[in-house]
Design a protein around this motif. Structure first.
Motif, PDB file in Angstrom:
ATOM      1  N   ASP A 170     -22.216  42.360  -8.286  1.00 46.98           N
ATOM      2  CA  ASP A 170     -23.808  41.370  -8.186  1.00 46.98           C
ATOM      3  C   ASP A 170     -23.437  40.881  -6.504  1.00 46.98           C
ATOM      4  N   PRO A 171     -23.443  41.543  -5.508  1.00 44.45           N
ATOM      5  CA  PRO A 171     -22.857  40.932  -3.932  1.00 44.45           C
ATOM      6  C   PRO A 171     -23.790  40.050  -3.579  1.00 44.45           C
ATOM      7  N   ASN A 172     -24.733  39.586  -4.359  1.00 44.95           N
ATOM      8  CA  ASN A 172     -25.557  38.613  -3.611  1.00 44.95           C
ATOM      9  C   ASN A 172     -25.487  37.353  -4.278  1.00 44.95           C
ATOM     10  N   ILE A 173     -24.941  37.633  -5.706  1.00 39.80           N
ATOM     11  CA  ILE A 173     -24.898  36.253  -6.573  1.00 39.80           C
ATOM     12  C   ILE A 173     -23.617  35.385  -5.882  1.00 39.80           C
ATOM     13  N   ARG A 174     -24.030  33.964  -6.244  1.00 46.23           N
ATOM     14  CA  ARG A 174     -22.153  33.261  -5.828  1.00 46.23           C
ATOM     15  C   ARG A 174     -21.988  32.035  -7.418  1.00 46.23           C
ATOM     16  N   ARG A 208     -17.490  33.135  -1.832  1.00 47.03           N
ATOM     17  CA  ARG A 208     -19.547  33.220  -2.350  1.00 47.03           C
ATOM     18  C   ARG A 208     -18.444  31.757  -3.589  1.00 47.03           C
ATOM     19  N   VAL A 209     -17.280  31.291  -4.158  1.00 44.96           N
ATOM     20  CA  VAL A 209     -16.997  30.470  -4.725  1.00 44.96           C
ATOM     21  C   VAL A 209     -17.076  29.625  -4.685  1.00 44.96           C
ATOM     22  N   GLY A 210     -17.865  28.319  -5.183  1.00 45.56           N
ATOM     23  CA  GLY A 210     -17.640  26.876  -5.401  1.00 45.56           C
ATOM     24  C   GLY A 210     -17.405  26.239  -6.675  1.00 45.56           C
TER      25      GLY A 210
END
Ligand code: XUL
Ligand code: MN
Length: 348
Positions: A170-174, A208-210
């Motif tokens: 899913d390109p919209n998730i973080r 997108r990763v924190g």
């Protein structure tokens, strides 16, 4: 409260933060509240966001078809919308299934790793349906009881494979990684926010990763939560927090925020406030458990108190006299600064 801006922060907690009081040595001591009852509490207690595990939304998720999963999620979405609430996060609960006894993404068994990925994809489907873009990974069993049981370098690769697969799905998730150094495992592979941010930069979509920092988890790692937060804030990767408190190195206590060490709590509020936390929509999340001794009808006080303590400490952060503080810093008078902070917290 004297400062009219104090309510600009938005607060969240998870349904598991209202619980029945069971611990490893004894059964529940309070009757459950149903999920529908809990949803009704949020606004009255001062909260607008819900932290979800996937199966808080879809119970018995493994037995559900995709259509059933979507249908149930739509029901919950309607329920929370009716109560003026939003889903802050959705987290795959990967640590209860027999297939994840020795780890989910880092299990030595490929079919068990596959299960973990499939479950994570279902969690993302739920998040989409409930209009939430944030997936939290608390990597509960990604570690070992004894070092020889797994290959720690290979485990990092497995974790990255899982993260990259989710980012592709899913390109919209973080993805927010919630580090914790131990419990349930003896040693976790991602014990601190530095480890989490290392994974973020190594992933295929670092933007997108924190991270999500829980106060008690940092304390269990022997670290100061406010400095952990500062590290993540510098990297622009502090996307949620689980504020609570912890009395030293023992089991994860999830005490009310500030109840153990008010100054440590003050510094968390200060670092968040000074670095603009919340300005991009981040929630002030709590992850607090009430004491086993608490009667059922007053078993939500820890949530109200933690929020109130945050707001009191916010006022303290905002009324700190910066000129006075700077004078002490310029003179390298740490003793003076130390006592100034104490007197300020004491209301002197
Ligand atoms: C465990 C913990 C979890 C996460 C969500 O210590 O904090 O409840 O916050 O999975
Ligand atoms: Mn937590």
């Amino acid at each position: 409260m004297s400062n009219q801006n104090l309510t600009e922060y938005r607060f969240s907690f998870g349904p598991w933060n209202i619980h029945e009081g069971a611990d490893p040595f004894g059964p529940p001591v309070r009757d459950s509240f149903t999920f529908d009852e809990k949803v009704q509490f949020y606004r009255a207690l001062g909260f607008v966001g819900i932290q979800f595990h996937d199966d808080d939304i879809v119970p018995d998720i493994n037995d559900k078809t995709h259509a059933q999963l979507i249908q149930r999620t739509q029901t919950v979405k309607q329920l929370i919308t009716d109560h003026g609430l939003t889903a802050e996060i959705v987290a795959p609960r990967l640590w209860e299934d027999p297939r994840t006894i020795d780890g989910a993404y880092t299990s030595n068994n490929p079919s068990e790793r596959d299960y973990a990925i499939e479950r994570s994809k279902r969690c993302i489907d739920i998040a989409n349906e409930i209009e939430c873009r944030i997936i939290v990974l608390w990597l509960a069993r990604e570690g070992t009881y004894i070092r020889e049981a797994k290959n720690s370098a290979r485990a990092v690769g497995y974790l990255l494979d899982a993260i990259n697969t989710m980012l592709d799905y899913d390109p919209n998730i973080r993805i927010l990684i919630e580090p914790k150094p131990n419990e349930p495992m003896d040693q976790a592979y991602i014990p601190t926010i530095g480890h989490a941010i290392g994974l973020a930069y190594a992933s295929k979509a670092p933007e997108r990763v924190g991270g999500l920092i829980e106060s008690a988890h940092a304390i269990l790692a022997g670290l100061d939560p406010s400095d952990e937060m500062g590290y993540a804030l510098y990297h622009k990767k502090l996307w949620s927090v689980h504020l609570n408190d912890q009395n030293g190195l023992k089991f994860d206590e999830d005490k009310a925020f500030g109840s153990e060490n008010l100054r440590r709590a003050f510094n968390q509020v200060r670092v968040l406030e000074e670095n603009g936390y919340g300005k991009n929509g981040e929630f002030v999340g709590l992850d607090v458990k009430t004491m086993r001794t608490q009667p059922r009808e007053i078993s939500t006080k820890h949530l109200v108190h933690s929020r109130e303590t945050f707001l009191h400490l916010l006022e303290k952060a905002r009324t700190l006299e910066r000129a006075v503080e700077q004078q002490f810093i310029a003179a390298r008078d740490d003793e003076g600064l130390d006592f100034y902070i104490l007197e300020h917290l004491l209301g002197k």
